[in-house]
Design a protein around this motif. Sequence first.
Motif, PDB file in Angstrom:
ATOM      1  N   ASP A 213       0.828  -1.213   0.000  1.00 38.13           N
ATOM      2  CA  ASP A 213       0.000   0.000   0.000  1.00 38.13           C
ATOM      3  C   ASP A 213       0.860   1.260   0.000  1.00 38.13           C
ATOM      4  OD1 ASP A 213      -2.422  -1.257  -0.169  1.00 38.13           O
ATOM      5  OD2 ASP A 213      -2.807  -1.265   1.980  1.00 38.13           O
ATOM      6  N   LYS A 215       3.755   1.554  -1.527  1.00 36.94           N
ATOM      7  CA  LYS A 215       4.167   1.706  -2.917  1.00 36.94           C
ATOM      8  C   LYS A 215       3.029   2.270  -3.770  1.00 36.94           C
ATOM      9  CE  LYS A 215       8.333  -0.199  -2.594  1.00 36.94           C
ATOM     10  NZ  LYS A 215       9.551   0.618  -2.708  1.00 36.94           N
ATOM     11  N   ARG A 216       1.808   1.848  -3.507  1.00 31.95           N
ATOM     12  CA  ARG A 216       0.650   2.293  -4.288  1.00 31.95           C
ATOM     13  C   ARG A 216       0.429   3.797  -4.172  1.00 31.95           C
ATOM     14  NH1 ARG A 216      -3.990   0.422  -2.150  1.00 31.95           N
ATOM     15  NH2 ARG A 216      -5.172   0.808  -4.051  1.00 31.95           N
ATOM     16  N   ASN A 217       0.898   4.405  -3.098  1.00 32.97           N
ATOM     17  CA  ASN A 217       0.715   5.850  -2.919  1.00 32.97           C
ATOM     18  C   ASN A 217       1.354   6.668  -4.033  1.00 32.97           C
ATOM     19  OD1 ASN A 217      -0.902   5.997  -0.675  1.00 32.97           O
ATOM     20  ND2 ASN A 217       0.783   6.162   0.783  1.00 32.97           N
ATOM     21  N   ILE A 220      -1.815   6.324  -6.891  1.00 31.34           N
ATOM     22  CA  ILE A 220      -3.273   6.359  -6.706  1.00 31.34           C
ATOM     23  C   ILE A 220      -3.838   7.776  -6.624  1.00 31.34           C
ATOM     24  CG2 ILE A 220      -3.406   4.075  -5.653  1.00 31.34           C
ATOM     25  CD1 ILE A 220      -3.541   5.351  -2.933  1.00 31.34           C
ATOM     26  N   THR A 228       1.670   6.512 -15.875  1.00 28.67           N
ATOM     27  CA  THR A 228       2.086   5.499 -14.918  1.00 28.67           C
ATOM     28  C   THR A 228       2.823   4.404 -15.672  1.00 28.67           C
ATOM     29  OG1 THR A 228       0.111   5.911 -13.586  1.00 28.67           O
ATOM     30  CG2 THR A 228       1.346   3.909 -13.118  1.00 28.67           C
ATOM     31  N   TYR A 236       2.108  -7.398  -9.419  1.00 31.61           N
ATOM     32  CA  TYR A 236       1.902  -6.387  -8.374  1.00 31.61           C
ATOM     33  C   TYR A 236       0.839  -6.797  -7.342  1.00 31.61           C
ATOM     34  CZ  TYR A 236       4.558  -3.236 -11.360  1.00 31.61           C
ATOM     35  OH  TYR A 236       5.547  -2.660 -12.119  1.00 31.61           O
ATOM     36  N   SER A 237       0.641  -8.075  -7.137  1.00 30.06           N
ATOM     37  CA  SER A 237      -0.442  -8.494  -6.247  1.00 30.06           C
ATOM     38  C   SER A 237       0.056  -9.201  -4.994  1.00 30.06           C
ATOM     39  CB  SER A 237      -1.401  -9.425  -7.000  1.00 30.06           C
ATOM     40  OG  SER A 237      -0.710 -10.571  -7.464  1.00 30.06           O
ATOM     41  N   ARG A 241      -2.929  -9.358  -1.560  1.00 34.00           N
ATOM     42  CA  ARG A 241      -3.815  -8.726  -2.534  1.00 34.00           C
ATOM     43  C   ARG A 241      -3.756  -9.509  -3.856  1.00 34.00           C
ATOM     44  NH1 ARG A 241      -5.713  -3.937  -0.973  1.00 34.00           N
ATOM     45  NH2 ARG A 241      -4.845  -3.067   0.922  1.00 34.00           N
ATOM     46  N   HIS A 244      -5.613  -7.938  -6.555  1.00 31.08           N
ATOM     47  CA  HIS A 244      -5.510  -6.487  -6.663  1.00 31.08           C
ATOM     48  C   HIS A 244      -4.217  -6.117  -7.370  1.00 31.08           C
ATOM     49  CE1 HIS A 244      -6.795  -2.401  -5.380  1.00 31.08           C
ATOM     50  NE2 HIS A 244      -5.539  -2.171  -5.738  1.00 31.08           N
ATOM     51  N   MET A 246      -1.924  -3.508  -9.421  1.00 28.18           N
ATOM     52  CA  MET A 246      -1.826  -2.050  -9.415  1.00 28.18           C
ATOM     53  C   MET A 246      -2.352  -1.407 -10.700  1.00 28.18           C
ATOM     54  SD  MET A 246       1.689  -0.912  -7.529  1.00 28.18           S
ATOM     55  CE  MET A 246       2.052  -1.425  -5.852  1.00 28.18           C
ATOM     56  N   ASP A 249      -5.312   0.631 -10.369  1.00 26.10           N
ATOM     57  CA  ASP A 249      -5.203   1.912  -9.664  1.00 26.10           C
ATOM     58  C   ASP A 249      -4.824   3.063 -10.592  1.00 26.10           C
ATOM     59  OD1 ASP A 249      -5.685   0.838  -7.068  1.00 26.10           O
ATOM     60  OD2 ASP A 249      -3.632   0.081  -7.028  1.00 26.10           O
TER      61      ASP A 249
END
Length: 475
Positions: A213, A215-217, A220, A228, A236-237, A241, A244, A246, A249
Amino acid sequence: MTAAEKYINSIKGKKVAFVGMGVANTPCAEFLAKNGIEVYACDKRDKDYIGAEVCARLEALGVKFSLGEEYLDILPDMDIVFRSHGILPFQNKWIGECINRGQIVTSEMEVFFEYCPAKLFAVTGSNGKTTTTTLISKMLEKSGKRVFLGGNIGKALMPELESITADDIAVVELSSFQLLTMGNLVKKPDVAVVTNIESTHLDHHISLDEYVDAKRNILIYQDSSARTVLNADCDYSIGGRVYHDMRYDVRGVLSEFSIKHSVDRGAYMDERGDIYYADENGKTLVMNKSDIVIPGSHNIENYCTAISAVWGYCSVEDIKSVARTFNGVEHRIEFVREFKGVRYYNDSIATSPSRVISGLKAFGTKIIVIMGGSDKGNDMNEMVPYILKYVKLLVLNGATANKIFDSIVNNPDYKQSGLKIIKTDTMQNALYLAKDKAIEGDIVSLCPACPAFDQFKTFEYRGREFKRLVNDFED
């Protein structure tokens, strides 16, 4: 007003504390003190560890020190608190106490992102961040841009707010520690890059979810005008996740990269080693992998990543020129010296098994490896097959020597591999043992698989000491 003046005016009359006087906080404390802000430097370590010259320079600007076991006692009197990038907010209760008191807790990168007037390229990932960030900056510089390079790569950028303009470009490497609190910022990356994600830093993050999460910042909070860049060979899961990726996102334009197959938009390498960039206009030949002077397939991947990030900002000739002249980043399979026919390489950045795998595969032959350091919770088993395949002599040292040794000798293929293992206490002694065993034509690589904290401040200190020792060899 410059970006720096805007920020300085916003905190005039405030007391500002920096907790952890490392490579980012120290120049930032100096920057604020120079501009008339009341600054306090807090660190559990003493002035000798921080550096006597550094401390004297800060004190000359009026910075007050709070050091030793009670270094946090002054925090209740502060208005703003800068945490160092290595201090995680959810694992240090004093941060929560500051927030509950109504104090602002921030970091150098958070301030820079909020006030930076320039276009922002931001890079994160488990591996390849520094080389990719450096390649992006060099390609942009080659195209004539004025580039400010910093972040986790080892340079604070907040002081650069004094000179950076809207016509410049900032290229920033970001770690999970920095990104953890960098959500919903005023200035989002114009180009966000996530090189890859793997299980690491479990000695610091409370879970894999928290790591992912963080890294996702980086992406997102982007908008539809942003780019991106993601790895088409990575899902990326990780971190629970499983469903999920990325890619879900991405708010703007997605560019991908691959060294295994073609992509619809982004850079990729085909089976002949040709590297292309593809988009709605078709594909453009950029170069062949033979144009890249730094070794290893992971560096081909790093180039594909950088190309996907800078496409449209740089010409093909700019990109190719960098590939043909860039000799690599310090501590990343860095050639040090040839001594009596033996080549020595500094790969001190290889602090995880996946980095070790890349470092071993880069040479395409069996080599002598110096390995070991402090333990950050990594599973060593994944690199063992590559050690058995690519290493002729392994010299283990440091706190993890026995852990690595056990992982290897318990592998069913160990006995028939022909691998020889020596254990010793320090990196220095490991180097001397490797030197004594090496013969003409051999390669010796410092490829630790672990952080350096058992013997050195950081992997940079370890790498530089390794280079110093190698360069001091005498006939």
